[in-house]
Design an enzyme around this catalytic site. Structure first.
Site, PDB file in Angstrom:
ATOM      1  N   HIS A  95      -2.958  16.501  -0.693  1.00 14.98           N
ATOM      2  CA  HIS A  95      -3.883  15.637  -0.551  1.00 14.98           C
ATOM      3  C   HIS A  95      -4.142  14.630  -1.823  1.00 14.98           C
ATOM      4  O   HIS A  95      -4.700  15.107  -2.459  1.00 14.98           O
ATOM      5  CB  HIS A  95      -4.545  15.730   0.335  1.00 14.98           C
ATOM      6  CG  HIS A  95      -4.902  14.166   1.043  1.00 14.98           C
ATOM      7  ND1 HIS A  95      -4.315  13.472   1.914  1.00 14.98           N
ATOM      8  CD2 HIS A  95      -5.948  13.378   1.178  1.00 14.98           C
ATOM      9  CE1 HIS A  95      -5.177  11.961   2.108  1.00 14.98           C
ATOM     10  NE2 HIS A  95      -5.871  11.789   1.458  1.00 14.98           N
ATOM     11  N   SER A  96      -3.630  13.565  -2.080  1.00 15.99           N
ATOM     12  CA  SER A  96      -4.016  12.727  -3.439  1.00 15.99           C
ATOM     13  C   SER A  96      -4.005  13.764  -4.489  1.00 15.99           C
ATOM     14  O   SER A  96      -2.573  13.751  -4.408  1.00 15.99           O
ATOM     15  CB  SER A  96      -5.399  12.236  -2.904  1.00 15.99           C
ATOM     16  OG  SER A  96      -6.210  11.101  -3.610  1.00 15.99           O
ATOM     17  N   CYS A  97      -4.918  13.327  -5.112  1.00 16.15           N
ATOM     18  CA  CYS A  97      -5.047  14.264  -6.780  1.00 16.15           C
ATOM     19  C   CYS A  97      -3.907  15.877  -6.529  1.00 16.15           C
ATOM     20  O   CYS A  97      -3.601  16.137  -7.303  1.00 16.15           O
ATOM     21  CB  CYS A  97      -6.297  14.388  -7.492  1.00 16.15           C
ATOM     22  SG  CYS A  97      -6.698  12.569  -8.005  1.00 16.15           S
ATOM     23  N   ALA A  99      -1.890  16.367  -4.576  1.00  9.77           N
ATOM     24  CA  ALA A  99      -0.174  16.340  -4.495  1.00  9.77           C
ATOM     25  C   ALA A  99      -0.110  16.325  -5.624  1.00  9.77           C
ATOM     26  O   ALA A  99       0.750  17.249  -5.899  1.00  9.77           O
ATOM     27  CB  ALA A  99      -0.285  15.311  -3.529  1.00  9.77           C
ATOM     28  N   SER A 123       0.842  14.109   0.378  1.00  9.59           N
ATOM     29  CA  SER A 123       0.085  13.399   1.361  1.00  9.59           C
ATOM     30  C   SER A 123      -0.517  11.806  -0.282  1.00  9.59           C
ATOM     31  O   SER A 123      -1.282  12.645  -0.995  1.00  9.59           O
ATOM     32  CB  SER A 123      -0.934  13.634   2.079  1.00  9.59           C
ATOM     33  OG  SER A 123      -1.879  13.185   2.539  1.00  9.59           O
TER      34      SER A 123
END
Length: 253
Positions: A95-97, A99, A123
């Protein structure tokens, strides 16, 4: 509900062991986040999926370590920590970083001839080329950075209301944004794993168009899933349940 919970298995990994494990989902947290960000996933995901969460330096059980400043050594350490867990069917969720880290670890596995994820779920993160063209969070003033991070959400209410807690947490969040916004990622080698890009339709930082560029990073299939909500769209219980159902259907058939 299984009653399964994440437990510290090594400095780098928290794991919710399941005797009925058919597929392992390895999860990578957002900027400043720790492995406990996935604490609820062990019970939320369908039976048969075992959750393992990556723990990075500078948070929770690794609080006495400095946050990572270079992607290469971080990826090598995570890849080494994961090797004993790659003897079964597994996938990545970032998720976010997180990913970006999930993708980098998948690339490292391929380059070393090690097993690759059956699927990547990336994500709330624009594809890397878009990051370089967009605004750089780590270059904001401290006041602007704090405001932007709070706008993105993802913090528990008691932390947001505690100035000392926020002051202690924000340097790690900033370090993670600096790490990835300064890193240059190449699509090569393209992965052989299918990629699903996930995004909230009201994400103020990541657009639907910016995540669709992840298609260039795989030789396999690619699709995009759009959910109602912002950067932390799955924090809504109903949306989270939909996400868990989708992941379970994708991984278990």
């Amino acid at each position: 509900m299984s009653g399964t919970s994440l437990a510290v298995e090594s400095p780098s990994l928290w794991r919710a062991r399941r005797i009925d494990m058919r597929h392992r989902l390895i999860c990578f947290p957002h900027a400043g986040g720790g492995a406990s960000a996935y604490a609820d996933w062990a019970d939320g995901l369908p039976a048969g999926i075992e959750v393992t969460a990556v723990q990075l330096p500078g948070r929770q059980n690794r609080m006495d370590e400095e946050p990572p400043t270079q992607v290469g050594p971080l990826v090598r350490s995570i890849t080494q920590a994961l090797r004993p867990l790659l003897g079964c069917s597994f996938s990545f969720f970032g998720h976010s970083c997180g990913a970006l880290l999930a993708h980098a670890v998948a690339q490292a596995l391929k380059s070393r001839g090690l097993p690759q994820p059956a699927h990547l779920f990336l994500s709330a993160q624009a594809e890397p080329g878009e990051i370089q063209r967009g605004p750089q969070m780590h270059k904001l003033s401290s006041e602007a950075f704090r405001a932007e991070v709070l706008r993105l959400g993802g913090f528990e209410a008691e932390i947001v209301g505690d100035d000392e807690a926020m002051d202690a947490l924000l340097p790690t969040v900033l370090a993670d944004f600096r790490l990835w916004e300064q890193h240059r990622i190449s699509p090569a080698p393209r992965l052989d794993s299918p990629i699903t890009a996930l995004v909230g339709d009201r994400d103020s930082r990541v657009s639907v168009e910016s995540v669709e560029g992840w298609h260039a990073y795989t030789n396999a299939s690619f699709d995009t899933r759009i959910y109602p909500g912002g950067h932390f769209y799955f924090s809504d219980a109903r949306i989270g349940a939909e996400l868990f159902t989708f992941i379970g259907r994708t991984l278990l058939g």
